[in-house]
Design an enzyme around this catalytic site. Structure first.
Site, PDB file in Angstrom:
ATOM      1  N   TYR A  17      64.581 -14.470 -17.055  1.00 37.34           N
ATOM      2  CA  TYR A  17      65.183 -14.185 -18.366  1.00 37.34           C
ATOM      3  C   TYR A  17      65.137 -12.705 -18.734  1.00 37.34           C
ATOM      4  CZ  TYR A  17      64.760 -19.222 -18.982  1.00 37.34           C
ATOM      5  OH  TYR A  17      64.854 -20.578 -18.820  1.00 37.34           O
ATOM      6  N   HIS A  22      69.538 -12.563 -24.517  1.00 38.82           N
ATOM      7  CA  HIS A  22      68.593 -13.167 -25.458  1.00 38.82           C
ATOM      8  C   HIS A  22      67.280 -12.388 -25.516  1.00 38.82           C
ATOM      9  CE1 HIS A  22      68.689 -16.482 -28.139  1.00 38.82           C
ATOM     10  NE2 HIS A  22      68.145 -17.419 -27.401  1.00 38.82           N
ATOM     11  N   PHE A  64      58.594 -19.225 -25.391  1.00 37.54           N
ATOM     12  CA  PHE A  64      60.028 -19.441 -25.310  1.00 37.54           C
ATOM     13  C   PHE A  64      60.618 -19.313 -26.707  1.00 37.54           C
ATOM     14  CE2 PHE A  64      58.796 -21.058 -21.214  1.00 37.54           C
ATOM     15  CZ  PHE A  64      59.780 -20.541 -20.391  1.00 37.54           C
ATOM     16  N   ASN A 112      67.631 -19.923 -33.119  1.00 35.06           N
ATOM     17  CA  ASN A 112      66.484 -20.834 -33.089  1.00 35.06           C
ATOM     18  C   ASN A 112      65.135 -20.124 -33.172  1.00 35.06           C
ATOM     19  OD1 ASN A 112      67.944 -23.250 -33.054  1.00 35.06           O
ATOM     20  ND2 ASN A 112      68.302 -23.045 -30.855  1.00 35.06           N
TER      21      ASN A 112
END
Length: 192
Positions: A17, A22, A64, A112
């Site tokens: 990631y 993100h 996360f 989120n």
């Protein structure tokens, strides 16, 4: 206004990631740590990687994205840091690549990570440094949003995002002093 005592970069842990859209919040905190000459280290009780410089904490949650609030609340509650002394840096779909907006409070825009932080802190009144990554629709891409944020920026987007990060680092002295109005003026003005 009070100076921020907790600077949180949002992202997802793990090498897969690292370079994704993100993770621009992580990118900022990494660069700020370098600038401040501090090293982020795992802090299990805060569910993330953290570093302290004076009265200010830098944090990258390793929970996360969707559970970022767990890390933010753990550190904020332990050190009794109120929401208005927390600055969260995150990717923003509603701004073009390289766009920047600094604001306090407001909704979560479907993000989120922000949603979880609001839930765990019990308030939306923390500061946000929104770093534009664009939206697949406005960039004429056929990707779904979930796919888009979990991929690397295209080579034509990356320089704009990197320039935005550099501008945010230039505004750090104002942010560190609690001069959010001055930082807003600097960041929301024309790019140089």
């Amino acid at each position: 206004m009070n100076a921020p005592r907790l600077i949180v970069g949002l992202g997802n842990p793990g090498p897969e990631y690292e370079a994704t859209r993100h993770n621009v919040g992580f990118w900022f905190v990494d660069q700020l740590a370098d600038k401040l000459k501090v090293s982020l280290a795992p802090q299990a009780k805060f569910f993330g990687r953290a570093a302290r410089t004076g009265e200010t904490w830098l944090l990258q949650p390793t929970t996360f994205m969707n559970r970022s609030g767990q890390a933010v609340a753990a550190l904020a509650n332990f050190y009794k840091i109120p929401a208005d002394e927390i600055l969260v840096i995150h990717d923003e779909l509603d701004l073009p690549p390289g766009g920047i907006r600094l604001k306090q409070g407001g909704g979560n825009g479907g993000h989120n990570g922000l949603k979880d932080i609001q839930a765990k802190l019990g308030t939306p009144d923390f500061w946000r440094l929104r770093l534009g990554i664009g939206h697949p629709r406005t960039l004429n891409l056929s990707q779904q949003v979930v796919d888009f944020v979990l991929h690397q920026p295209r080579k034509e987007e990356l320089p704009d995002i990197e320039h935005a990060l550099a501008r945010c680092l230039l505004a750090w002295p104002k942010l560190a002093a609690g001069d959010f109005a001055g930082a807003q003026q600097q960041l929301h003005g024309k790019a140089v």
